[in-house]
Design an enzyme around this catalytic site. Structure first.
Site, mmCIF file in Angstrom:
data_model
loop_
_atom_site.group_PDB
_atom_site.id
_atom_site.type_symbol
_atom_site.label_atom_id
_atom_site.label_comp_id
_atom_site.label_asym_id
_atom_site.label_seq_id
_atom_site.Cartn_x
_atom_site.Cartn_y
_atom_site.Cartn_z
ATOM 1 N N GLN A 263 -5.855 -0.403 -14.310
ATOM 2 C CA GLN A 263 -5.042 0.306 -13.473
ATOM 3 C C GLN A 263 -3.992 0.911 -15.040
ATOM 4 O O GLN A 263 -3.611 2.017 -14.890
ATOM 5 C CB GLN A 263 -4.171 -0.406 -12.709
ATOM 6 C CG GLN A 263 -5.036 -0.952 -11.601
ATOM 7 C CD GLN A 263 -5.832 0.202 -10.739
ATOM 8 O OE1 GLN A 263 -5.166 1.154 -10.611
ATOM 9 N NE2 GLN A 263 -7.108 -0.007 -10.831
ATOM 10 N N HIS A 266 -4.930 4.383 -16.371
ATOM 11 C CA HIS A 266 -4.545 5.760 -16.010
ATOM 12 C C HIS A 266 -3.740 6.448 -16.485
ATOM 13 O O HIS A 266 -3.755 7.842 -16.651
ATOM 14 C CB HIS A 266 -3.827 5.337 -14.288
ATOM 15 C CG HIS A 266 -5.118 5.320 -13.263
ATOM 16 N ND1 HIS A 266 -5.728 6.411 -12.664
ATOM 17 C CD2 HIS A 266 -5.398 4.004 -12.749
ATOM 18 C CE1 HIS A 266 -6.520 5.938 -11.786
ATOM 19 N NE2 HIS A 266 -6.451 4.476 -11.598
ATOM 20 N N GLU A 332 1.869 -0.831 -4.965
ATOM 21 C CA GLU A 332 1.014 -0.080 -4.609
ATOM 22 C C GLU A 332 -0.527 -0.795 -4.101
ATOM 23 O O GLU A 332 -0.908 -0.811 -3.154
ATOM 24 C CB GLU A 332 0.487 0.973 -5.568
ATOM 25 C CG GLU A 332 -0.462 2.014 -5.151
ATOM 26 C CD GLU A 332 -1.046 2.880 -6.180
ATOM 27 O OE1 GLU A 332 -1.720 3.800 -6.046
ATOM 28 O OE2 GLU A 332 -0.627 2.576 -7.382
ATOM 29 N N HIS A 333 -0.975 -1.486 -5.223
ATOM 30 C CA HIS A 333 -2.230 -2.440 -5.113
ATOM 31 C C HIS A 333 -1.699 -3.883 -5.272
ATOM 32 O O HIS A 333 -0.955 -4.094 -6.398
ATOM 33 C CB HIS A 333 -3.247 -2.166 -6.198
ATOM 34 C CG HIS A 333 -3.478 -0.571 -6.141
ATOM 35 N ND1 HIS A 333 -3.131 0.242 -7.017
ATOM 36 C CD2 HIS A 333 -4.472 0.105 -5.510
ATOM 37 C CE1 HIS A 333 -3.626 1.462 -6.990
ATOM 38 N NE2 HIS A 333 -4.380 1.171 -5.931
ATOM 39 N N ASP A 366 -10.556 1.728 -5.125
ATOM 40 C CA ASP A 366 -10.671 3.161 -5.778
ATOM 41 C C ASP A 366 -11.607 3.979 -5.497
ATOM 42 O O ASP A 366 -11.554 5.369 -5.276
ATOM 43 C CB ASP A 366 -10.452 2.942 -7.182
ATOM 44 C CG ASP A 366 -8.988 2.545 -7.734
ATOM 45 O OD1 ASP A 366 -8.026 2.700 -6.785
ATOM 46 O OD2 ASP A 366 -8.709 2.002 -8.842
ATOM 47 N N HIS A 425 23.026 18.087 33.417
ATOM 48 C CA HIS A 425 21.871 17.413 33.729
ATOM 49 C C HIS A 425 21.301 16.822 34.864
ATOM 50 O O HIS A 425 20.348 17.097 35.430
ATOM 51 C CB HIS A 425 21.986 15.989 32.550
ATOM 52 C CG HIS A 425 21.870 16.430 31.160
ATOM 53 N ND1 HIS A 425 22.783 17.435 30.406
ATOM 54 C CD2 HIS A 425 21.018 16.011 29.973
ATOM 55 C CE1 HIS A 425 22.330 17.527 29.172
ATOM 56 N NE2 HIS A 425 21.540 16.539 29.018
#
Length: 436
Positions: A263, A266, A332-333, A366, A425
């Site tokens: 990761q 990236h 996230e992961h 992924d 109403h």
């Protein structure tokens, strides 16, 4: 290479741990002003603004911002056989898993003649963003498009930054993936301006506004999604990737290190965090990171990411404390590499996607797990889900009462409307029972 945060001896407390989690120095809010200006420019000047932004921030302006259909067809034909096969398998797996995310219509009978139908209605049009930059992401085409298609979205526009190596056009592999999915509306535009264009439309290039915008991107894309929220719905502010691994002394240090590096490659701002109750494992992982990070293709990028303040090895007293820390972080992961991953999973509340055991690395998610890899970052997993069919669906309640069923509750409606000093109403109900 990585900093160590020692939380041993600290009572596990989410509020305390939240203040101690490693985060990037820069957050989305600092990019809001720039993103807002870029979006306003696109709204005001349309294609001219998109062309200028492409020259300034991306790979140069495209001859045609909307990619011609023959170019998409050619990209499909040009896909290497192994890449096409892998994409087709990913499409099939994600489609199968995503189908479970579409709820069936449910009718509830409140009483005789009184029903409420809960239905899930797709938006008519969606915009998908596929990032460019340091890597090529055909997998993100799959992860964005398949949920929209499974949800029943009828009109899909895809945007991806222009690439200098391809004359200001969209990367051919991105185009090939789009073509495999039957998407023929693709635009060579990137960054905050692209998000603005999707949200508000650009008439001169034939781009109509969309209702929902999904997909990951850099900090300016995330900021732009925050700016246009209200004009269009968004999935989440999916930014730079992050991984948190919970591991004990049974974990393979080389595998943990490999997953952290996977990761970190990236982006220099990517976050890689190991949380463990074993000082011995922490030391072994640190050694493996030193050994492996230097020989990977993107070694320089990985070194920056692992050495940044957003990455760390975190020592805790036990796995229960590791779960508390992870929940405070909201990764996230999340990988759980322990002797009994399911026991740790019981304590997990906040995560974009969770990978259990040594044979379920984030890389699987992924590409080919069948799960979706467009996930909330920056702690947003504490309140936002990953991308799914539900991102393109709106729950709607359809109410049907006959005259007798309305009559059964008429007096109670009048009582409540009078209590709220809204007598009209109640009068709207009693009007239906006046003698002709």
């Amino acid at each position: 290479m990585m900093q160590t945060i020692d939380l041993r001896g600290i009572q596990p407390n989410r509020a305390v741990f939240t203040s101690l989690v490693p985060r990037p120095a820069v957050d989305v809010s600092v990019a809001l002003h720039v993103a807002t200006e870029l979006i306003h420019d696109v709204r005001a000047r349309g294609r001219a603004a998109l062309d200028e932004q492409a020259e300034t921030f991306d790979g140069g302006r495209a001859a045609s911002i909307r990619v011609p259909a023959p170019e998409i067809d050619a990209a499909v034909r040009g896909l290497p056989a192994d890449v096409r096969e892998a994409l087709e398998e990913a499409i099939a797996r994600v489609r199968q898993a995503t189908a479970a995310q579409v709820p069936a219509e449910v009718q509830t009978t409140i009483g005789p003649g009184a029903t409420i139908v809960q239905r899930w209605q797709p938006v008519a049009r969606a915009g998908l963003y596929v990032p460019g930059g340091k890597a090529v992401y055909p997998s993100s085409v799959v992860m964005n498009a398949v949920p929209a298609q499974v949800a029943g979205v009828g009109s899909i526009a895809l945007a991806s930054p222009p690439q200098r190596a391809f004359g200001g056009g969209v990367h051919p592999t991105i185009l090939g993936a789009a073509g495999l999915l039957g998407i023929d509306e693709v635009y060579a535009m990137g960054g905050a301006g692209a998000i603005g264009a999707l949200a508000y439309g650009v008439e001169e290039i034939g781009l109509e506004p969309v209702q929902v915008i999904t997909g990951p991107g850099n900090i300016y894309v995330a900021a732009a999604k925050r700016v246009v929220r209200g004009q269009a719905g968004i999935d989440s502010e999916a930014g730079t990737t992050e991984i948190l691994v919970i591991a004990d002394d049974t974990a393979d240090a080389a595998l943990v290190a490999a997953d952290l590096i996977s990761q970190a490659e990236h982006d220099e701002a990517a976050a890689a965090v190991l949380v463990t109750d074993s000082a011995e494992l922490a030391a072994r992982v640190a050694e493996e990171l030193t050994r492996l990070a230097g020989v990977t293709r993107h070694a320089e990028r990985v070194a920056v990411a692992l050495g940044g303040q957003q990455s760390a090895i975190v020592l805790v007293d036990d796995l229960a404390a590791a779960a508390v820390f992870s929940n405070a972080y909201g990764p996230e992961h999340l990988e759980i590499q322990t002797a009994d991953p399911d026991a740790v999973l019981v304590g997990i509340e906040n995560a974009g996607a969770i990978f259990l055991g040594a044979n379920s690395p984030v890389s699987l998610g992924d590409y080919l797990a069948g799960s979706n890899h467009v996930l909330p970052t920056g702690g947003q997993a504490r309140f936002s889900p990953g991308l799914g069919a539900y991102s393109f669906l709106r729950p709607q309640q359809v109410i049907r009462y006959d005259r007798d069923a309305l009559g059964d509750v008429a007096e109670k409606i009048v009582a409540l409307s009078n209590a709220e000093d809204l007598p009209a109403h109640g009068e709207a109900v009693t009007a239906r029972f006046r003698a002709l």
